[in-house]
Design an enzyme around this catalytic site. Structure first.
Site, short mmCIF file in Angstrom:
data_model
loop_
_atom_site.label_atom_id
_atom_site.label_comp_id
_atom_site.label_asym_id
_atom_site.label_seq_id
_atom_site.Cartn_x
_atom_site.Cartn_y
_atom_site.Cartn_z
N ALA A 64 50.20 70.65 42.29
CA ALA A 64 49.28 69.52 42.38
C ALA A 64 50.11 68.26 42.14
O ALA A 64 51.17 68.32 41.50
CB ALA A 64 48.21 69.65 41.32
N GLU A 109 48.97 78.69 43.64
CA GLU A 109 47.52 78.96 43.60
C GLU A 109 46.93 78.95 45.02
O GLU A 109 46.07 79.76 45.35
CB GLU A 109 46.82 77.95 42.69
CG GLU A 109 47.15 78.21 41.22
CD GLU A 109 46.66 77.12 40.29
OE1 GLU A 109 47.01 75.93 40.51
OE2 GLU A 109 45.93 77.43 39.33
N1 COA Z 1 53.76 66.21 41.99
C1 COA Z 1 54.19 65.00 42.39
N2 COA Z 1 55.41 64.79 42.89
C2 COA Z 1 56.23 65.84 43.01
C3 COA Z 1 55.85 67.14 42.60
C4 COA Z 1 54.55 67.30 42.08
N3 COA Z 1 54.08 68.48 41.70
N4 COA Z 1 56.89 67.97 42.80
C5 COA Z 1 57.87 67.23 43.34
N5 COA Z 1 57.48 65.96 43.45
C6 COA Z 1 58.26 64.82 43.95
C7 COA Z 1 59.27 64.34 42.94
O1 COA Z 1 58.68 63.46 42.02
C8 COA Z 1 60.26 63.63 43.86
O2 COA Z 1 59.71 62.39 44.24
P1 COA Z 1 60.63 61.05 44.22
O3 COA Z 1 61.73 61.33 45.20
O4 COA Z 1 59.70 59.96 44.66
O5 COA Z 1 61.12 60.90 42.81
C9 COA Z 1 60.26 64.51 45.09
O6 COA Z 1 59.04 65.25 45.06
C10 COA Z 1 61.42 65.49 45.13
O7 COA Z 1 61.39 66.27 43.96
P2 COA Z 1 62.64 66.42 42.96
O8 COA Z 1 62.12 66.77 41.61
O9 COA Z 1 63.55 65.24 43.07
O10 COA Z 1 63.36 67.69 43.63
P3 COA Z 1 64.32 68.73 42.90
O11 COA Z 1 64.96 69.52 43.97
O12 COA Z 1 65.21 68.05 41.92
O13 COA Z 1 63.34 69.68 42.03
C11 COA Z 1 61.34 71.01 41.67
C12 COA Z 1 62.40 70.52 42.69
C13 COA Z 1 60.28 71.76 42.45
C14 COA Z 1 62.02 71.95 40.65
C15 COA Z 1 60.74 69.79 40.94
O14 COA Z 1 60.33 68.83 41.90
C16 COA Z 1 59.56 70.11 40.06
O15 COA Z 1 59.71 70.68 38.99
N6 COA Z 1 58.33 69.70 40.52
C17 COA Z 1 57.12 69.86 39.75
C18 COA Z 1 56.67 71.29 39.73
C19 COA Z 1 55.43 71.44 38.89
O16 COA Z 1 55.46 71.30 37.68
N7 COA Z 1 54.31 71.77 39.54
C20 COA Z 1 53.08 72.03 38.89
C21 COA Z 1 52.23 70.83 38.87
S1 COA Z 1 50.71 71.16 38.01
#
Ligand code: COA
Length: 260
Positions: free
Chosen positions: A66, A115
């Site tokens: 999300a 999910e």
């Molecule tokens: N919600 C909003 N934005 C998200 C997102 C999420 N769930 N997951 C990734 N993004 C965004 C990041 O903020 C980033 O945006 P930006 O470039 O404007 O800063 C972009 O997507 C790329 O993500 P980034 O974190 O830079 O990539 P990464 O390769 O370093 O890491 C993940 C990948 C998936 C490990 C990491 O993005 C992450 O942990 N995301 C959240 C996962 C999460 O907790 N999901 C459950 C939500 S309830």
């Protein structure tokens, strides 16, 4: 229909929805959830569509959860409302579609992404996919059905561990746990998924819709799945598909089903 966050294509009996916010790893904001609902509703009633595939744009993510930026400042009521609306509009909606809906998991499927994949009728993953429910690392719990569907799919103990550790598992581990049915190289994911869709399409759409309903009945409180099966088994006998299927078998020819 015009969408901002998803792409929808219909070809050869398959309705493909691609979540298209790759710069945000296809995170599900409220607008995307609404668009997914609208697209699924229209594919469900489109006679050219027999199977639906949901996937993510790009090579990195199916859906990374999300959209955290949308709910970071929510109150208790707003949080509950977000989960309730999302479940109704998308997650329960997908699970109860009459048309087979397959998740082609092409990368990260985290939180709401896993999910969504779990709400689909089954899942196929690319070999680079990673899956997890990281919500407790954010101080929240899965709110789009994850605490219910993950134990259904992989058992309570394994689900508890995944949810409590907030960790990610590989596509191979997901396969071993029964979370995904197949793991294929990323370049082959869509063709492989379409191949399974094509095999499904040879069968009676009416019977498939009823089978989905009966399998789901096993997981619905207050519903007796065996009774649901008996009722729906009976209903099949009144359909053109049943007449066609049995007649074609006896005439040693391929059945041409109409879904009626
Ligand atoms: N919600 C909003 N934005 C998200 C997102 C999420 N769930 N997951 C990734 N993004 C965004 C990041 O903020 C980033 O945006 P930006 O470039 O404007 O800063 C972009 O997507 C790329 O993500 P980034 O974190 O830079 O990539 P990464 O390769 O370093 O890491 C993940 C990948 C998936 C490990 C990491 O993005 C992450 O942990 N995301 C959240 C996962 C999460 O907790 N999901 C459950 C939500 S309830």
């Amino acid at each position: 229909m015009n969408f901002e966050n998803i792409l929808v294509a219909v070809a050869n009996g398959i309705g493909q929805i691609t979540i298209n916010r790759p710069s945000k790893l296809n995170a599900l904001n409220v607008a995307t959830i609404q668009e997914l609902h609208d697209a699924l509703e229209s594919l469900e009633t489109n006679d050219d569509v027999l199977v639906i595939i949901i996937t993510g744009e790009g090579e990195k993510a199916f859906v990374a959860g999300a959209d955290i930026s949308e709910f970071a400042n929510f109150t208790i009521e707003e949080g509950a409302q977000l989960a309730a609306q999302g479940q109704e509009l998308l997650f329960d909606f997908v699970e109860n579609l009459k048309k087979p809906t397959i998740a082609a998991v092409n990368g990260f499927a985290l939180g709401g992404g896993l999910e969504l994949a779990m709400a689909c009728h089954f899942r196929i993953a690319s070999d680079n996919a990673k899956m997890g429910l990281p919500e407790v690392s954010l101080g929240v719990i899965p709110g789009y059905g994850g605490t219910q569907r993950l134990p259904q799919l992989i058992g309570k103990g394994r689900a508890m561990e995944m949810i409590m550790t907030a960790g990610m598992i590989s596509a191979e581990d997901a396969f071993r746990a029964g979370l995904v049915n197949h793991v294929v190289p990323q370049a082959e994911l869509l063709d492989f998924t379409k191949g399974i869709a094509t095999r499904i399409m040879r069968n009676s759409p009416f019977a498939i819709g009823r089978a989905i309903k009966c399998v789901n009945a096993n997981f619905k409180d207050g519903t007796n799945g065996y009774e649901t099966e008996i009722r729906n088994f009976g209903k099949c006998f009144g359909t053109e598909d049943f007449k066609e299927g049995t007649t074609a078998f006896l005439e040693k020819r391929k059945a041409e089903f109409k879904g009626k």
